[in-house]
Structures are given as C-alpha cells and as structure tokens.
Scaffold this active site. Structure first.
Site: not given
Lengths: 353, 353, 353, 353
Positions: D156-158
């Site tokens: 995921g980006c986070y």
C-alpha cells in the site's frame, strides 16, 4: 526512434539560466534524452552550488554544479539552450562561438522587425546580424529552415498556442483576417519564477483574472508571424488570463470564414497540415481539448467547433506552456538542428492525473 | 440599512432544496439577515436529519431539521427560496399558496417563451400561468417589476455576468448586435453538488477546459433577455469554461460599437446605469476585475477596455456564481419583493485572501 | 446579541498594519460590526492611497485612506488593533495613550518570560512594563483577566489550535505531560504576505512539506502557556507543515492519559470546559473535524479519538488561522475588554463550499 | 541501464484494470519502458472502446483497445499488472497461468495472516495457496525474494512511506517499539477514481481533514510487516489525512530510541540501508523532504530530525502515492522478477514545478 543516427556521438549541452522554470524543465527532458549530455549549467545567483542542493528534486542525479555564464568553457560544448531574460540573451548569445547550435527561449530573436522588438520590449537590440540568421522555432511550420540554421528563437507560449491553429488557415487564405479574437488562459508558471504579491499562492489560488489587456508582448509576436503569410496586416485581439494552475495554456480562438469557405474547409486544412505530426493533433469532432490531456508533455491538441446560427468558428488549442510552449519545443528544435529524430527525448508521457 | 422598515415583523422563510450549494449559501446569508428567520429546510434524501449533522459547518446553529418538501407547512411561511432542479421546481411552486413570495433559483421561470424553455431544457413546462406572472430577477434591471410580483425567476450565473454589462448597452442601442462573443469561465461549484468523474478533485485541479460549446443552456437565456431590449434577434457566441476554483465567474465579452458611438459612450452608459447601485460597480480605467475581489460577496465588478487599433471593445465582468450569480441575488430580490432594504443581509464582506 | 450594551457609543477603531492578511481580515469583520467604526488605517508603504485602490475587494466601502502610523491621531481613537511585525509592535504600542484599549496580534507581549521572548525572537524587548500588564488573549481561558486589562496579546495561530484542547486537560492534571506530540498543518496565509519563492503558487500548489522542525517559534509559546497550569515544565514535540490552502489549521495532537484517567475523563473535561462557549465546540463521537467546517469563521472544532489497543489518545482541532487564529479572536478579545457582547461582529458564517 | 540483458526479448504485458489511476499510471511508465510492450488492457465498464477515446491524454499512442478481463488471451502474455479492487484481484489472479509473472496492486496478497486479511477487508480469502507463494513487494527490503517469485503483492502507499524508514530500524532493534506514531498525509488520488461528494473538487480544495482514524486498513498492513522483524507485536498509532493535492504522501513519524542508542545510530542505520539504492535517499542533515521533490517519480526521500530536549526523533518520508506507492514500485518489482535492470522504465524525472 530508429530514424535517428545511432552512430552519432553524444551532444554536449549547456543550459544557460538553469534555475528558472524553463531551465529546470529542460533538465527534466535532457536527463532522459539518449543523445544529449548536460555538461554545463549556469545560474549566476547560485554559482558554486550543486543544483541538487538548490532544487532538491534533482538531488539523485549526477549533474554539473551551477556556474556563472562567464565561466562556461564553450570549447567543450555542442549545443546551448539559453533561458535568460529578454535583453540579456542577446549579449550572451553574441559571445557563443559560431559552431555551436543555439536555441534561445527569450524573445530576443523572435522578431524580424527589430524596431517592433525594440518597441515591444522597450530596449535596444544589439545583435542585428544574429537576428537575420535566426529562425522562428515553430517546429511544425519552419522545420526546413530550422534544419539549416544554428540559431533558433523558440516561440512564446501563447504564440505557439495561437499560431499552430491559425498559421495554416492564414497561409491557405480561407479565413477572414478581421475580428480574430484570441482569448487565452495560462498557468502561473508562465509568469516565471518571480517574487510578486500577485503570484503568491494565497493570492492566486481559488481565483481568476485577466491581465496585460490590449498590449501584452505576445500580441505583436503573433501578429508579425501571421502577417508573414497573409497579404495584409493582421490585427488580432488578444486577452491573456491567469489560471490558478501550475502548467497549461488554453486558447479559445474566435474566427470567421470568408464567403467561399466553410467549417469543412477549416477542418480539412488543419487535419492535412498536421496529419503527419506527432506532437500536434486535431481532435475528432465534438471532443473538447483540455490542458489535463497534455500536462507535462510536448503535445498540442486542437479542437474545432462551429456555431450554425452565428457562423462563428471557435478553435480551442491546449498545450503545456513549459513544454510545447517552451522547453519541449526547444529540444524538438535542437533535435531538428542536429539531425536527431525530432521526438527523441520527448516521449515522457502526459501526467494524468 | 436605516431605510428598511424596522417595525416589520420577522419574515418566516423556507429553503426548498437546502442540501445543494445554492441552498447552503442561502442559509449562510439568511443566518445573519436581521429580518428573516429560517423555519423550514427541505432535502428529501436527508429528511429527518439535523442539517448540522449532514453539514458540519452548520453544527453551531439552531436550525430546523431537514424535512421532505411535502411535509412543509406553508401556512406558517412568508417567503420561499426554491433551489431544486429544473423541472422539479415548477411542480413544487405550483403547490405553494399564492400569498407566499417565491424566489426560484432554477431555470423554470426564466423564459417568457415557453417553447424555447421546453427546447432548451428538453422537458415540458406545466405551469404556464405562473410563468406569465414571473419576473426575471436581474434586480438592477427589473427592480420595479420585482417589487410588484410574488414570483421571481433568479437568473443563471453566466447570464447575470453577461447581462449586467450588456443590457444597458443594448437598451441604448449603442453597440452592434453582431459578433457579440462571451467567453466565460466559471468555478466548479456552478456544476452543483453532482457526482461525476469530471468533477473529482483529482481530475479538476491543475487543469482547465471548455465545455458545453455552442449549445450551453445559458445561451438561449442570455439571447432571450437581450432580444427584449433590441429591435432584432441577437445571436451571441457563448463559450463556457470550467475553472479549478470553488467560486467565481469571469466573463470576457467582445463587442463592437456601431459607427456613431465609441468607447466613451460605452463607459458613460454603464457608469450612468450603475452609479446608484451598491452591488454593481464599474471599475476605474485600466483596473482589471478579478474574481478574488468579489469572492463570497454579492458584488459584480465590470471593467471596460478598448483596443485602439482593432477597435475591439472588451468588457470583463466578475461575480461569485453562488452569490450574485445565485443565492445572494435571490435574497436581494426577496428583499425587494418584501419592501426590505435591498442590501439587508448581504453585507458580509469579500473573503480575501 | 441582546446582552450587549445597546446604548453604548460607537467605538472608534484604528488598525495599525492594515495591508497584511490579518489587517485585511480585521477590516472584513469590523465592516459589519455594529459597534465599531474604522477611523484610521495605517500601511507605511501605501500611505496616501485609498485602501480600495490597493485592495480592490474593498473598493465599495467608505474607509479612511491609508496613512503612516506616526500620522494617526490617537486622541480620536478608542481601540487599536496592532498587526505589525514582531519587534515593531512594542515600539508602536509604547506610544499609544494609556486610555486606549489595544489588541496586539504580534508575539511581542505573549511571553511572561522576557528572556524567553528575546531568545525565541532574537531581539530585545523594550517594553517590560507593558508586558507585565498584558494578558494572553486566549479568550475562553483568560476571559476574566481580559475584561480588566487594556492590552491583550493575541495568541499565535498554532498555539490557539493546540492550547484550546490541551489547557483544560493540563489544568485538571489528567494527562501525562511527557510525549505530547503536536503535528500541525497550516494554510499558507499563516506565512503572511511575504515575497518568497517558497510561497509562490507554482511552488506551493499540488505539494506539501514540513518546515521549522524542532524549533518553530510557536513551540516556546505553547510550552510557556502549558507550564503555567502544570506543576512541571512541559516539553512538547511540535511539527508544523504547510498546506496548499489559503486558510485553515488542523492540529493532530497525540497524548497519553495517566493511569488513573481514561478517554472518558478527557472527553468529559473538554465538554465541560467548552459547553457554554459559542466559538469552541467538541464534536460528537466519531465525527472528524475538517478545516472546511470552520473556514472564514471564528469557530474552533475539536474531536477526540482513542485507540483501544495502543491506549493512544488523539485530539484533532481545526480553526481558521486568520480568524480564531488571529483577527477573529482579536475582535473577540476587544469585545470582552470593552464590555461588548463577545460574539458581536463575529457572526459571519462559515464559507462552504 | 547497461546492466540489463539487452538481448532479452520484449516482454508482453497486460494491465488488468486499466481505467483506474494506478492502471493509467502504469501505462504512462510502460509506454517508455524499453523492454515491455502493452498487449492487453482491460476495463470492464469501457470494454470495446479505444483507451484514447476514454482518456484523451492517451490518444496519441498506439495502444490495444480496452477489453473485458475474461477476453484476455493469456497465452500471449508474459507479465500481468493487476489493478482491480481488493477481493476481485484474487479471483482474477487465480485464473492466470502459472508461467506468467504477476504483480498485484490490491491488498489481496499482502497479508501472511489470512485471518488478519479477512478481518481487515471484511471478506473471505479464496486463494490461500497463492498467498503462500506471494512476496510483499517492498523492493528494497525483499529484493532477493522477489527475484524468485512469480507473484508480488505491491505494498500500500501509506505502508511504503512508513516501512521504508521504519523496517531497517526495527530489524536492527535500535528503536522502542512503543509509542510509534505515524501521522500521514496523502493526495486525493489515493482514494481512487471514486464518485463521492467528499472527493469533489468543490469539497476538497482549500481544506484539509483527517479520516479513517484508529482503524484505517493500512495500519494492520504496517504492523504485520513490522512484526516480522521484531521480537514482539508492534502497535502503531496511524492517522491518515487527506491533502488537497493530486499526488504525494508525506508521513511524519515519531519514534523514540532505546537507552543504548541515539540519533546518530538512527541516521547511520538508514544511510547504510539505502546507500546503494537509487530510489530511496536519506536527506542531508536539516534538509526537509517535500512531496514536490518526488512528484511523478519513483523516488522516496527520507529526512531524520531530533529534538535535543524531548529526545523525540522525527522521521519524514515523502513519495508519490501513484508511483513509489503503487505503479512505479510495481514496475520496479516486475523488473526484478524478470531480471531486468531495476530502474528500467522508471527514469522519468520529477515534475517540478
């Protein structure tokens, strides 16, 4: 890209004025250009610093340190992009050896008529002989001349957006030259990296205004190019506006056909003019150009619309002011001057979203 | 505000369609209006909820809960603002008792010519008798008629920006009615609270495009108003564009004078027309209007420019599409209908920055 | 607003430093304040001009022309808002007659500890006696003291957003004073009307960064206020970030309770502290504050969240940095000093959208 | 790029789910990748259309038409990027022949612990055997495993923004695993191409808020990766916020060292971990990372700060959520899986301004 000469040696490039937006944008494209190598970067106010320290988005690249323009060793350079202010540019280019190809992004060599330049920019022109040899770098229009010159004057951003659709129509003499209205809207980067209240985020965002009405400097540039291909003076009405966006120009152009021509002629003329071009595309009927569709790229999209009732023809052109309106077109021109495939290094895609 | 009747009883107000942007904007102004009290708010999809729970910026106010429009008890209401979609509005207003003043923000009652309405909005008009009694609510132009009516059709946002500068000139017959070009740019709130990919932040921000070319619904609205005051049909060219801003409209209007009149006549006409007006102001020479200068307020600023060479006249008008272009003008009209000082409740200042 | 003394005479107000964002925001609120009249506006760099010519959003108002601060006739003035830079403010206020109420928006009188001021702002403090008499203008916390003073030091924008939630908890001694982390994000107007590359639209929009890490000037201001109500020094970690928005601060505050207290105590404490307050509201469970909900208004919204697993408590506060974080709170304080209803003139609604 | 195998045949690529932002971003990079050729693009809702007609920024490219996923002929495909929603992805990938390399951008294969996946995403996992073979595609951390797998779960980006700085520190066991606070801010494109009021330009621009407090789906993803390298469970506090920007994540991470280590150890650990990496760079002391510096690129910049007084350590990481946080990292992983130079096709520069 197979067309280009792959045996060609690397071209050593200098960017004069690397700390402005057009200089930085040149670096973005040059970094992935397979034929060019950046060997000198100048920025007088930052001389001595690494460019990656001044502009941290460049800190992962191996780039030459910033130097003063007088410290450039032109003996090692094949090509120069000049991104300094109008007036300064002539002086610098006058001192660049003749064997070096130069693409100038200022207005200094855009006017055949030196008096018009001097009136428009309110300063003397001191390099008449260079002016005579320079070519106006609207690549799609002047490609053959650009191949043979060593000095290209890269067009202004607004003029590029207006001339790409208008010049083929004027050349073919199928529109009226009266009542041409160019209502243009530009992103803020067009104003350059300038410290002014009116360019602060707080005063730009969430708002919109016109500026430079009637006498914006790009109006004489547009008119003088249109005049070249018309039998008469062409007086346009040009109204620029400032958009709260970083990049992008959209020009809404209002024209009328003469009695012998209609919308089909307009469409055919532009489609034929650009059907072989990679960077200029005429949109299908009813598709409306958007700056979103060209952001970060060297593309120019043109849409043509027609009001049956009022007979008004409306042409909308969009481009990225920093790319096709400046640094991208500069590289396109340099590629042409050097016999490199015209699209080399310009293949970075549109940034969407 | 001393002119208004301070002995007047509080006006009980209903906002029909309170969950759209114009409904919410009405609430912002009504909350500080000294004469109005909000007694009913409708929003079918949120009926039963507190408005402060749906829109948290309203959670500090004591406001009636949202209800369905059929649950409004009109016996307790003096004035209605109707903010529902075109087509729906006629049905609702047909059922509102005659003694209640109504200001409609839809297009349903903006057209004297019912056929033109039906063609433009592609739906039947089912309230012809109401249409006949309605007044087009461009307050500065139709103030006297508005005083005497019970139903005002609030103008569209683009039409307000175009008609305020154009109508006095057309009335006085000092401009050519050919080649009127209106190049308009609007903030996104003008598209309403609508779920569409093209209105998402990610696809709107940092870009710009035209839309609705040639046949935008506001073109017939503008033309039908211009025609009222001209001896001939007036065919305009109208090109709307979408700005990446929340609020604000800027219209750049290109006109030509006839042979007997010049720029001075244009300026004099507009200055005289609006010198007594508080919400419309003609800018001093060379000052360029900006949406920043009217943001959040009921003001409309108009600038007039002239190109000596091409004889083109350029008029730029700016307003906040949600205020003078919708909810602010709606309150201004209601004030007039009710004999309240016209500026009452509209004194909230421009939001700058 | 019935609580205020309606027989009271109009208060004549001067705004010193009217051309910055806080000065302009004061004017927005003062223009609709029923008790105040603006009689003097200073802006040294624009002295002699009409403010409506410099800031065209004010061109419809009848306001005094801009003058130099030394040309203010204080004999006709009842109240002064001082919006000049830190350091300059002390000098000006030292020369204002004692009978005039003063609300200072600089940092000059925010520190009881003069040495801490001098260290933090790197300049001498030359008005110790005034400092002793000044009150820190967090209205909800220091209302009683504000009533009795003539000089209020209006808190910084970040400190207001941090102290409103933290002070009641520190006072009641129910949270740990270690590991208080304040992660704040502010709109750009907080940086003032300053010409810097880093504040240009082109370099701010579509991006985000932290700044002033570890040693931002608002950290000592927050700590010194917290210390007043704690038995110990309170060392916070404060990280400000710059949002690409005009207005708004959101502070995400991470705290831990001591062993004897839990989330319910935190919620109860804050709810009780602010239940009578009109401008500070504690959100219902699970509702997340947004700067959108307070934009343009004097409100501060506070939300309280709890992680069951890690026991972390997270408090989020939002306010408009130019209103509750500056000019709105200044008027709130002046109202209190003058015995006017505290909310008078502050009723302009939230601008949504 | 000379390291890669230049004799290698072109890799035929399919993008499953080409009409979302990560799919479109993959296309942007794949178009200039010298080793990959796009041979299939799926988008069920647009099947049958040319992608250049749906997304006009792609109208100059020769790309396959959009088809349904069931119409993909996998016999001609070497590599698949899967950009469909969580839950759907497992089904599709289960039906892809084993010899094809797959990089999945959903969350479906990010969790070793199937139960945690099912709880977090509230749906069954129906491809346990695939899960066992998948590798978590944080390239810099898991490069060796990625070389040997055929299925990579792209982080995921986070999580990418949090794990790149945290994992080396956790591995080396030099920070406390209590009180790790991750305060993250993401551009709106992270929310995907979803029609929701809260994602409309009018409701996003000029504002800021937190969302998904306490239980955002990326928290378990981060924790489960941290746990792998720690002797204990690691409970983080994770607070995501929504920035009014298109692209970019900035995570401000608050950690504490244990007694035996200090800031120097932190810096040394991260510098050593990433000194050979091209896409992750540790900033020089006192330089603050900005999303502007990585926009449009596969870079992650990490800055490390230390508060002498409170002993708090603050790490700031920035990346472009659509590139290093999604599609760029996906290509990086695919390059590794296929033995292509890792940076191939990822050299497009940062878009500044």
């Amino acid at each position: 890209m197979s067309e280009s000469n792959s045996n060609m040696q690397t071209v050593n490039v200098a960017v004069i004025g690397a700390s402005g937006y057009t200089g930085l944008e040149l670096i973005r494209f040059l970094l992935i250009h397979p034929k060019y190598r950046i060997v000198a970067l100048t920025a007088d106010s930052h001389a001595g610093k690494k460019i990656g320290d001044v502009f941290q988005h460049l800190n992962s690249y191996n780039l030459p340190s910033l130097i003063k323009v007088e410290d450039v060793d032109f003996s090692k350079i094949d090509a120069v992009f000049c991104c300094v202010p109008n007036g300064t540019s002539q002086n610098i280019i006058s001192n660049i050896p003749d064997n070096i190809k130069v693409c100038d992004l200022s207005a200094d060599f855009r006017f055949d008529d030196i008096k018009l330049y001097e009136k428009t920019y309110n300063q003397k022109h001191l390099a008449h002989n260079l002016q005579e040899k320079s070519v106006y770098g609207l690549t799609e229009i002047n490609r053959d001349k650009i191949k043979k010159t060593r000095l290209v004057a890269c067009p202004g951003c607004y003029p590029t957006s207006a001339l790409l659709p208008l010049l083929p129509l004027i050349k073919k003499d199928i529109i009226k030259i009266e009542n041409i209205i160019i209502d243009s809207k530009s992103g803020i980067s067009g104003a350059g990296r300038t410290q002014r209240d009116s360019l602060l985020f707080t005063e730009v965002s969430d708002g919109f205004s016109a500026y430079g009405l009637i006498n914006h400097r790009h109006r004489p540039e547009i008119e003088s190019q249109l005049k070249k291909y018309s039998n008469n003076d062409v007086l346009i009405s040009f109204t620029p506006h400032l958009l709260p966006i970083k990049r992008g120009i959209l020009s809404t152009i209002y024209i009328n056909t003469d009695e012998k021509h209609d919308i089909t002629d307009i469409k055919d003329c532009l489609k034929e003019s650009y059907e072989e071009e990679i960077f200029v595309s005429i949109k299908k009927d009813n598709l409306i150009p958007s700056t979103h569709d060209v952001r970060g790229s060297n593309f120019c999209h043109i849409g043509i619309f027609h009001d049956d009732r009022s007979k008004q023809i409306i042409i909308i052109s969009v481009l990225d002011n920093l790319v096709k309106g400046a640094s991208g077109q500069a590289i396109q021109n340099m590629n042409v001057m050097l016999g490199i495939d015209e699209k080399e290094g310009l293949t970075q895609g549109v940034i969407f979203p």
